[in-house]
Motif scaffolding. Structure first.
Motif, PDB file in Angstrom:
ATOM      1  N   LEU A  78       0.225   6.846  -3.111  1.00 22.41           N
ATOM      2  CA  LEU A  78       1.076   5.741  -2.677  1.00 22.41           C
ATOM      3  C   LEU A  78       2.431   5.845  -3.358  1.00 22.41           C
ATOM      4  CD1 LEU A  78      -1.563   2.879  -2.827  1.00 22.41           C
ATOM      5  CD2 LEU A  78      -0.596   3.892  -0.769  1.00 22.41           C
TER       6      LEU A  78
ATOM      7  N   GLU B 209      -6.921   9.899   2.261  1.00 25.41           N
ATOM      8  CA  GLU B 209      -6.044   9.396   3.313  1.00 25.41           C
ATOM      9  C   GLU B 209      -6.374   7.951   3.678  1.00 25.41           C
ATOM     10  OE1 GLU B 209      -5.948  13.699   3.192  1.00 25.41           O
ATOM     11  OE2 GLU B 209      -7.649  12.339   3.454  1.00 25.41           O
TER      12      GLU B 209
ATOM     13  N   THR C 220      -4.900   5.770   1.025  1.00 32.19           N
ATOM     14  CA  THR C 220      -3.462   5.609   1.249  1.00 32.19           C
ATOM     15  C   THR C 220      -3.211   4.587   2.350  1.00 32.19           C
ATOM     16  OG1 THR C 220      -3.016   7.886   0.574  1.00 32.19           O
ATOM     17  CG2 THR C 220      -1.321   6.796   1.876  1.00 32.19           C
ATOM     18  N   LEU C 221      -3.981   4.665   3.424  1.00 36.62           N
ATOM     19  CA  LEU C 221      -3.848   3.715   4.521  1.00 36.62           C
ATOM     20  C   LEU C 221      -4.156   2.297   4.051  1.00 36.62           C
ATOM     21  CD1 LEU C 221      -3.407   3.137   7.536  1.00 36.62           C
ATOM     22  CD2 LEU C 221      -5.803   3.742   7.930  1.00 36.62           C
TER      23      LEU C 221
ATOM     24  N   CYS D 207      -1.212   0.924   2.287  1.00 39.50           N
ATOM     25  CA  CYS D 207      -0.097   0.645   3.198  1.00 39.50           C
ATOM     26  C   CYS D 207      -0.283  -0.667   3.960  1.00 39.50           C
ATOM     27  CB  CYS D 207       0.089   1.805   4.177  1.00 39.50           C
ATOM     28  SG  CYS D 207       0.713   3.317   3.408  1.00 39.50           S
TER      29      CYS D 207
ATOM     30  N   ALA E 172       1.296   5.948   6.118  1.00 42.04           N
ATOM     31  CA  ALA E 172       0.219   6.731   5.513  1.00 42.04           C
ATOM     32  C   ALA E 172       0.258   8.196   5.931  1.00 42.04           C
ATOM     33  CB  ALA E 172      -1.132   6.122   5.881  1.00 42.04           C
TER      34      ALA E 172
END
Length: 428
Positions: A54, A206, A209-210, A213, A224
């Motif tokens: 991030l 991933e 990260t999403l 976000c 992302a």
């Protein structure tokens, strides 16, 4: 949990605008996407705190609540169990999530405790052996928890067997030519000219990260997957949300709090309060993401989470949430509407008749002269520049603080501004 699990995601990208138009995903990935709604906010803090992908700080000052619990000694909590239960909050969907190909929940599959009394009518379970049953006994009887809870034929949290279209702001629909045409038309595209199709491998990192976000952008897929810089939603902090229909403000249950405001810019430097406000503030940590979003009462905060919540593709398992009984306390104004349908297991998280200091960014410390002096020194403020207010904080203000904590570093200032009417000058 198999962190090595990968999903194949077909993403349509507008290179000129550096934007994800939409993604085509299978039901396994969408199941994981819906499962994020079941994660307790405290667990989300722990998942994101060491995630290096991030590019921006997420969760505003909300994470300070979690850090404050970690820093306080056990003696400040009503029971020895509460600190652990707040630091490691449990979702009632833990067992459902074990059916997922990628389980972000991190539940310990071997710990499930029930009441040892054979005659006890309670069917409640706990992941903590220091929790008390509604009958008063410690739930110390360890059982072998089921590996999974049976899911429907379609998946865990989805309601149909299909592939899906996921827009940049997380609207999820069953895949069809009509849906694709509508998404393109709504965004002003007349065709595929200038658009590029990319196949992505999406795994644990991933998805984390999403998840991050979701709190910083209304276009989390772009942030992302294209590593686009995300900005917070500070500009959308509006007046405190109105209570939902049917909510009744109980003035007798409001918390009386003393706040100290800097005259120059009307910033709340800190608040002095009893354990009643702390019990409500710390309950933020146990809220599932969906409940935290719904309490915000509008679409200006976490709008893409709201889109996920409203998806017609969600099945009943993901819509029927509740908090584990042991988190429902009588001394909690934020969740007062849940008391009638739950067995109340205690009066609160914190020791009674204890005073605390809460800073503007929600760092909580037990009241002592050293903590107060240290805070004033840190703020570098003159005593003459401070104004003292005695205010009452009810459910509406708690929700406002919750909203502010997710997107700003000034939760008390932004959450309580409507209560802090400037004092008129006194005639001399």
């Amino acid at each position: 949990m198999a962190k090595s699990e990968k999903f194949s995601l077909k993403v349509l990208i507008d290179d000129k605008r550096n934007k994800v138009v939409f993604a085509e995903a299978d039901q396994d990935f969408v199941d994981v996407l819906f499962s994020l709604l079941t994660l307790p906010m405290g667990k989300i803090v722990r998942l994101l705190e060491n995630h290096k992908s991030l590019k921006t700080d997420v969760l505003g000052c909300f994470k300070n609540l979690h850090r404050s619990v970690a820093d306080m000694g056990n003696d400040h909590f009503e029971t020895n169990a509460w600190k652990s239960m707040l630091l490691h909050p449990i979702s009632n969907k833990e067992f459902h999530c074990r059916n997922l190909k990628l389980n972000m929940s991190h539940a310990d599959p071997n710990k499930m405790f029930t009441c040892p009394r054979y005659t006890c009518s309670s069917r409640a379970y706990s992941n903590f052996n220091t929790t008390r049953c509604t009958c008063g006994c410690l739930m110390s009887n360890q059982n072998c928890s089921p590996d999974v809870i049976p899911c429907n034929a379609y998946g865990v949290f989805v309601n149909c067997r299909s592939s899906f279209i996921v827009t940049d702001d997380l609207k999820v629909s069953e895949n069809s030519i009509g849906v694709i045409m509508k998404v393109l038309n709504d965004l002003g595209y007349t065709g595929y000219s200038g658009l590029r199709e990319v196949l992505l491998d999406v795994g644990y990192e991933e998805v984390l990260t999403l998840l991050g976000c979701l709190f910083t952008s209304e276009v989390p897929l772009t942030c992302a997957f294209l590593r686009k810089h995300c900005t917070t939603r500070m500009h959308k902090m509006l007046s405190p949300p109105a209570l939902k229909s049917g909510d009744v403000v109980d003035a007798a249950r409001a918390c009386s709090v003393k706040v100290f405001v800097r005259k120059l810019d009307r910033e709340v430097l800190y608040a002095e309060c009893n354990e009643d406000l702390l019990d409500s503030l710390l309950s933020f940590l146990v809220l599932p993401l969906e409940l935290a979003c719904s309490l915000s009462n509008d679409n200006t905060i976490l709008g893409c989470v709201g889109n996920l919540c409203r998806s017609p593709c969600r099945g009943g398992a993901s819509k029927s949430w509740h908090l584990p009984d042991y988190y429902i306390c009588s001394n909690n104004n934020l969740l007062d509407h849940l008391r009638k349908s739950y067995s109340i297991c205690g009066t609160g998280f914190m020791q009674k008749k204890t005073k605390f200091v809460v800073s503007n960014d929600l760092i909580i410390t037990p009241m002592s002269s050293s903590s107060t002096i240290g805070l004033l020194k840190k703020m570098q403020v003159d005593i003459s520049d401070l104004e003292e207010y005695q205010i009452s904080i009810s459910k509406a203000e708690l929700i406002s603080i919750l909203r502010a904590s997710l997107i700003s570093s000034s939760a008390l200032t932004n959450g309580l501004s409507s209560l802090l009417v400037k004092k008129p000058k006194q005639e001399t």
